[in-house]
Each structure stands twice: as structure tokens, then as C-alpha cells.
Write a protein that holds these residues in place. Structure first.
Motif, PDB file in Angstrom:
ATOM      1  N   PRO A 159       1.333  10.298 -18.530  1.00 17.73           N
ATOM      2  CA  PRO A 159       1.991  10.551 -19.780  1.00 17.73           C
ATOM      3  C   PRO A 159       3.321  11.349 -20.009  1.00 17.73           C
ATOM      4  N   GLY A 188      -0.044   7.555 -22.385  1.00 13.17           N
ATOM      5  CA  GLY A 188      -1.076   7.338 -21.142  1.00 13.17           C
ATOM      6  C   GLY A 188      -1.069   5.815 -20.710  1.00 13.17           C
ATOM      7  N   PHE A 283      -6.064  10.742 -24.307  1.00 11.59           N
ATOM      8  CA  PHE A 283      -5.038  11.771 -23.604  1.00 11.59           C
ATOM      9  C   PHE A 283      -4.555  12.692 -24.702  1.00 11.59           C
ATOM     10  N   ASN A 287      -4.877  16.083 -22.928  1.00 11.79           N
ATOM     11  CA  ASN A 287      -3.637  16.690 -22.272  1.00 11.79           C
ATOM     12  C   ASN A 287      -3.080  17.658 -23.107  1.00 11.79           C
TER      13      ASN A 287
END
Length: 371
Positions: A159, A188, A283, A287
């Protein structure tokens, strides 16, 4: 040999001219962007996905803060595009992501005059670092350039926290999926036709089968089984697949030609699958860099008693509502403070006082991109 900036810019423009002369006439067929970078794909475990399903359900739609920078040449000429075109393409992207419970909060659009970055060579890694000083912290950054020689869009990594697109893509009325395509990479997603090669030459590609011994959709390609295997074999203007290739198990491909993460004819790409939506939300939830771009459902300000803000820049952003001076605590913004308040609904209660001085600003806006 060292080149001065003026010579560098001239050479870039000559290169772009010859690339355009030699490119295929269809805009759709010339787009390239970042892929796996020839390494194994990121795969989430079933346990991770399952543990997030309840969280996703509670917090959806996920609202992503974005900020747009439009480049122009030194002095302000040759601007890559206009604010009006940007707003139209942001709306297109919002429409494409709505079914996957992801929406966007556009906080600002600004113009930066920089001839070098307006003609931006993404193939030169040293040039990509030149974007760093222009990142607006706390937001997923969208950069619009007049030229990206050889490309129409670029996400730099998967990403990622920023992307680039060209002004002609933003201004196109029939190609509406490129911004959403690059956003997919930032959140992502791989191309539907992704593959990679090991150092020993072993090629990893997705097979068509969704059951049996040939099934490998959970670990190859875009690692999603609800996007059919794709060989990027070609799509015509009617969005019909024109390829004739077969996979390793001798099965013919039948890809989704309208998927946002496909190639083919880019007038076709408009849709996302539920699997792609789940991957992007995962994600966003896991993330740390992407998670920082999410906003809460509702915010109240001030929180701790009467508050006066006289300097600095601040953003109070929410998906559904921002409540200012709700209850007994009142807010005053004055001096050189630059404060931004944005949500679907911003409620300004009595007791609020906005009186910015020269250099100060108060912006109160609704957000049209989250239904």
C-alpha cells in the motif's frame, strides 16, 4: 555529467514528446502503474480477516481523509488541471467505492508552482523523493501533474500514502476510473492480472479454477478469489475480453473487464468486488500509516471547557457530524489561527465565536462524499 534545472526540464519535455509520438493511440492502452514490484503478495490470514469483520461492521463506512495538490509551472502557468475537474473525479471515485463501505473526505485542493514536478518522471527514484516536501501530513495525498512521461497514474507502492495522476486523466469525461484505480493500490489492491517471478525463474500466476487442484487464487495473482483470473489479454471498446490465452491448467481466461483494478480499455473500469472491499478495509484497519487517515463518526469541540485558539492550523473532521460548543463549553477562534471543520453535518452552537485576524481563517464545510 551534472545538468542544470533548465536543461533537465527541457530534456524531460523532449522525452515526453517522443513517448507520446510512439505510444498506442488509445489512452486506455497506454496506462501503466505500480504492481507487485516482483515480490510475493501481501496475504492476510483467515484469522485476521475474521477478527476484523465485526469491527468493520461497526465502523463502516471507513472515511479516508484526502488532500489534492495540483502542480503548475513556475509562475503559475500550465496548470495541470482545474479544481472543478478534480471535484468531478473525486465524486466518480466516491461512487465507485461506496458499495464497498469506503468513502472520502476531501479537505483541500491547492496549487503548487513547480515546473520540475509538473513534468514528473516517476521512473526516476530521485525525482519521487522531491514530492516529500509537498506532502500534507495526516492525509492521503493526491498529486496531479501535467505530465507523467509513460504513465497516466502511479501509486509508487502497495500500500501507499500518496499517488500521482495526470491532468488529462482528471479532465477526461469517458475515462473515470484511473484515480480510483491508483487509490486501490494505495489501499492494498493488486492488479487483477498480477504475477511475480522468483530469482530461480519460477513464475507465479493465478489459475482460473476456483476449486480442485488447480485452485490457487488465495495465494497468487491479486490473492482474491472473487476476482476471476486475468491474463491482461485485451479488452475491446465494448468491454469484451479479446484474449485467447489459457492458464497452466489449460483453462481459458474470462476476466472481469469492468473491474477497477484491471487494464484493458480504461473506459470500462468502474467496479470493485466485495473481496477487494474487504481487503482495503483490512489494510485501513491494520496498517498504521493508512489507519491515521480515518476519521471518527462524530466529534465534539471543545472537549475540556471553554477554549480559545489564536494560532496554528487545526482540522476537526468527522464522517457524520462535528458539534461546536455543544453543551457548556464554548469555542473561540481568533488571531492567526487557521481552523477547518468538516463532516456531513457541522453544528455551530451559540457561544461559538469566530473572529480570525489577517492571516487567520475559519472554514466550515459539509462533506458530500459519504452517503
Amino acid at each position: 555529467m551534472l545538468l542544470n534545472l533548465k536543461t533537465k526540464i527541457a530534456m524531460k519535455k523532449i522525452l515526453f514528446f517522443f513517448i507520446m509520438l510512439s505510444s498506442i493511440t488509445s489512452m486506455a492502452q497506454t496506462l501503466k502503474c505500480i504492481t507487485h514490484e516482483n515480490k510475493p503478495p501481501i496475504i492476510f490470514s483467515k484469522k485476521t480477516n475474521d477478527s476484523l469483520k465485526q469491527t468493520n461492521a461497526i465502523n463502516m463506512p471507513y472515511t479516508v481523509k484526502i488532500y489534492v495538490t495540483i502542480f503548475a509551472d513556475n509562475g503559475g502557468s500550465n496548470k495541470a488541471t482545474t479544481n472543478e475537474h478534480v471535484l468531478r473525479q473525486i465524486q466518480n471515485m466516491a461512487n465507485q467505492y461506496q458499495s464497498q463501505n469506503i468513502c472520502f473526505l476531501l479537505v483541500g485542493i491547492r496549487q503548487i508552482n513547480n515546473t520540475d514536478l509538473n513534468d514528473h518522471n516517476v521512473s526516476d527514484s530521485t525525482e519521487n523523493t522531491e514530492l516529500t516536501p509537498y506532502m500534507v501530513n495526516g492525509f492521503l495525498n493526491i498529486f496531479v501533474h501535467k505530465y507523467l512521461p509513460g504513465y497516466h497514474g502511479y501509486a509508487y507502492a502497495i500500500p501507499n500514502t500518496y499517488l500521482s495522476v495526470t491532468g488529462n486523466i482528471i479532465e477526461s469525461t469517458d475515462v473515470t476510473g484511473i484515480l480510483g484505480h491508483e487509490m486501490g493500490h494505495c489501499l492494498g489492491l493488486y492488479h487483477t492480472f498480477s504475477s511475480w517471478v522468483e530469482k530461480n525463474g519460477t513464475v507465479h500466476k493465478e489459475n482460473v479454477a476456483r476449486s480442485g487442484d488447480c485452485k490457487n487464487c488465495e495465494i497468487e495473482g491479486d490473492v482474491l478469489c472473487d476476482t476471476p483470473a486475468d491474463d491482461n489479454g485485451g479488452v475491446d471498446a465494448s468491454c469484451i475480453y479479446t484474449g485467447t490465452a489459457k492458464d497452466a491448467c489449460n483453462t481459458s481466461y474470462s476476466p472481469l473487464t469492468n473491474n477497477l483494478m484491471a487494464y484493458g480499455d480504461y473506459r470500462c473500469i468502474t467496479t470493485l468486488t466485495n473481496g477487494q472491499g474487504e481487503r482495503m478495509r483490512t489494510f485501513l484497519a491494520t496498517n498504521s500509516a493508512l489507519n491515521a487517515f480515518l476519521v471518527h463518526d462524530a466529534l465534539y469541540t471543545p472537549v475540556f471547557g471553554n477554549t480559545t485558539i489564536s494560532s496554528g492550523t487545526g482540522h476537526t473532521l468527522a464522517r457524520e457530524a462535528v458539534y461546536i460548543s455543544e453543551g457548556s463549553a464554548n469555542l473561540t477562534v481568533n488571531g492567526t489561527a487557521r481552523q477547518y471543520y468538516q463532516a456531513k453535518k457541522v453544528s455551530v452552537k451559540s457561544g461559538t465565536k469566530f473572529s480570525p485576524a489577517s492571516g487567520g481563517l475559519v472554514s466550515v464545510k459539509s462533506n458530500p462524499y459519504c452517503n
